[in-house]
Write a protein that holds these residues in place. Structure first.
Motif, PDB file in Angstrom:
ATOM      1  N   ILE A 110       0.822  -1.211   0.000  1.00 56.02           N
ATOM      2  CA  ILE A 110       0.000   0.000   0.000  1.00 56.02           C
ATOM      3  C   ILE A 110       0.853   1.257   0.000  1.00 56.02           C
ATOM      4  CG2 ILE A 110      -1.620   1.350   1.407  1.00 56.02           C
ATOM      5  CD1 ILE A 110      -2.795  -1.333   2.348  1.00 56.02           C
ATOM      6  N   LEU A 111       0.430   2.233  -0.801  1.00 60.24           N
ATOM      7  CA  LEU A 111       1.049   3.557  -0.828  1.00 60.24           C
ATOM      8  C   LEU A 111      -0.001   4.589  -0.431  1.00 60.24           C
ATOM      9  CD1 LEU A 111       3.309   5.601  -1.593  1.00 60.24           C
ATOM     10  CD2 LEU A 111       2.435   5.498  -3.950  1.00 60.24           C
ATOM     11  N   THR A 130      -3.794  -2.236   7.761  1.00 58.14           N
ATOM     12  CA  THR A 130      -2.774  -3.196   8.180  1.00 58.14           C
ATOM     13  C   THR A 130      -1.891  -3.537   6.984  1.00 58.14           C
ATOM     14  OG1 THR A 130      -4.263  -5.053   7.707  1.00 58.14           O
ATOM     15  CG2 THR A 130      -4.276  -4.159   9.944  1.00 58.14           C
ATOM     16  N   GLY A 131      -0.805  -4.248   7.226  1.00 60.38           N
ATOM     17  CA  GLY A 131       0.078  -4.656   6.148  1.00 60.38           C
ATOM     18  C   GLY A 131       1.183  -3.649   5.896  1.00 60.38           C
ATOM     19  N   LYS A 132       1.916  -3.871   4.821  1.00 58.83           N
ATOM     20  CA  LYS A 132       3.051  -3.017   4.467  1.00 58.83           C
ATOM     21  C   LYS A 132       2.561  -1.700   3.897  1.00 58.83           C
ATOM     22  CE  LYS A 132       7.150  -2.774   1.514  1.00 58.83           C
ATOM     23  NZ  LYS A 132       7.934  -2.054   2.529  1.00 58.83           N
ATOM     24  N   GLY A 153       4.216   3.552   9.136  1.00 55.81           N
ATOM     25  CA  GLY A 153       4.740   3.119   7.850  1.00 55.81           C
ATOM     26  C   GLY A 153       6.081   3.747   7.528  1.00 55.81           C
ATOM     27  N   ASP A 154       6.626   3.360   6.395  1.00 57.00           N
ATOM     28  CA  ASP A 154       7.890   3.926   5.922  1.00 57.00           C
ATOM     29  C   ASP A 154       7.605   5.272   5.264  1.00 57.00           C
ATOM     30  OD1 ASP A 154       9.227   1.564   6.696  1.00 57.00           O
ATOM     31  OD2 ASP A 154       8.730   0.603   4.786  1.00 57.00           O
ATOM     32  N   LEU A 155       8.306   6.321   5.695  1.00 55.72           N
ATOM     33  CA  LEU A 155       8.028   7.675   5.234  1.00 55.72           C
ATOM     34  C   LEU A 155       8.908   8.098   4.066  1.00 55.72           C
ATOM     35  CD1 LEU A 155       7.467   9.889   8.418  1.00 55.72           C
ATOM     36  CD2 LEU A 155       5.764   8.907   6.891  1.00 55.72           C
ATOM     37  N   TYR A 182       3.434  -0.526  -6.401  1.00 62.78           N
ATOM     38  CA  TYR A 182       2.415  -0.662  -5.367  1.00 62.78           C
ATOM     39  C   TYR A 182       1.148  -1.261  -5.958  1.00 62.78           C
ATOM     40  CZ  TYR A 182       5.626   2.550  -3.111  1.00 62.78           C
ATOM     41  OH  TYR A 182       6.750   3.124  -2.595  1.00 62.78           O
ATOM     42  N   GLU A 183       0.376  -1.927  -5.087  1.00 60.96           N
ATOM     43  CA  GLU A 183      -0.875  -2.548  -5.521  1.00 60.96           C
ATOM     44  C   GLU A 183      -2.089  -1.662  -5.259  1.00 60.96           C
ATOM     45  OE1 GLU A 183      -0.609  -7.137  -4.651  1.00 60.96           O
ATOM     46  OE2 GLU A 183       0.412  -6.039  -3.043  1.00 60.96           O
ATOM     47  N   VAL A 184      -2.044  -0.897  -4.168  1.00 57.23           N
ATOM     48  CA  VAL A 184      -3.155  -0.028  -3.789  1.00 57.23           C
ATOM     49  C   VAL A 184      -2.603   1.336  -3.404  1.00 57.23           C
ATOM     50  CG1 VAL A 184      -5.191   0.274  -2.318  1.00 57.23           C
ATOM     51  CG2 VAL A 184      -4.376  -2.043  -2.843  1.00 57.23           C
TER      52      VAL A 184
END
Length: 258
Positions: A110-111, A130-132, A153-155, A182-184
């Motif tokens: 996710i982004l 949830t998730g990455k 998350g990663d910024l 990214y997927e979403v």
């Protein structure tokens, strides 16, 4: 859509987080219990000549404590937002919410992309998903809420001036340079940014949800002041428009025309 409530909310705290930008925490049990990421509330000023509520995104909420967090920029002198900035602990204010359709939940890589004041509704989203997660935030000069987002998350941070080791440029440029897929994708911000995000998502074949920023009057879908161009004919207006306050503010990217 969740049930909506009028509440007389009590101010728990208020702080300045950047120039003319405030964070307001309100005790509002019913709204806090029903809120979803991407929704907003109408906050009604006490000023006698200001009859309409001011739409403000729900930045975060806490069901256990019955609180919601609103962040907003003060504009003008004799305005509702100027009044809100004067509130102190235990002051009361009338609010209506939660309003609008929020972000659908999704899994995968996710982004989350925010620009300027558009980052506010993304904090609750970042907390809920949830998730990455990669969280990409774009600013002009002053950076805010980094500590809050850093938990979820990663910024990636971009600014127009490249301050504090951020990428110098806009956030979509920063993402292109990064080169990840990214997927979403979720996004909220000014229209030029959302247009670029829509194109970026199409290149990635990613599902994309956009939260639109439009001026609102009634906030409940009656006045048609906040319509945006849509791909399909809307059943309410019978033209290619959608009401941002009612059908939105969140749309799938393919629904919207820029």
């Amino acid at each position: 859509m969740a049930e909506q409530f009028y509440e007389t909310a009590k101010v728990i705290s208020k702080e300045i987080i950047a120039k003319d930008i405030y964070k307001l925490v309100l005790k509002a049990d019913k709204i806090a219990n029903s809120a979803k990421a991407g929704q907003f509330v109408l906050v009604y000023p006490h000023l006698s000549d200001k009859k309409l509520g001011r739409p403000i995104s729900i930045c975060d909420w806490d069901k256990d404590n019955g609180t919601i967090t609103l962040c907003y920029r003060v504009t003008g002198e004799n305005t509702g937002t100027r009044e809100f900035s004067s509130y102190c602990e235990n002051d009361e204010v009338r609010i209506l919410g939660p309003l609008g359709n929020g972000f659908p939940m999704a899994d995968g890589n996710i982004l989350i992309i925010g620009g300027g004041l558009g980052i506010f509704p993304l904090l609750g989203l970042s907390k809920t998903l949830t998730g990455k997660k990669t969280i990409a935030l774009g600013f002009r000069e002053e950076i805010f809420l980094m500590r809050d987002f850093n938990e979820y998350g990663d910024l990636i941070v971009a600014t127009e001036t490249g301050i504090t080791d951020s990428f110098k440029g806009n956030i979509v440029q920063a993402l292109r340079e990064e080169g990840n897929r990214y997927e979403v994708i979720y996004a909220c911000g000014p229209t030029p940014m959302l247009k670029a995000v829509k194109e970026f998502a199409a290149e990635q074949s990613a599902i994309c949800y956009l939260s639109l920023e439009e001026r609102m009057a009634c906030g409940i879908g009656a006045c048609l002041a906040c319509v945006c161009k849509s791909k399909e004919i809307d059943g309410h207006t019978n033209v290619k428009n959608k009401r941002v306050c009612k059908e939105g503010p969140v749309f799938e990217a393919h629904e919207i025309e820029f």
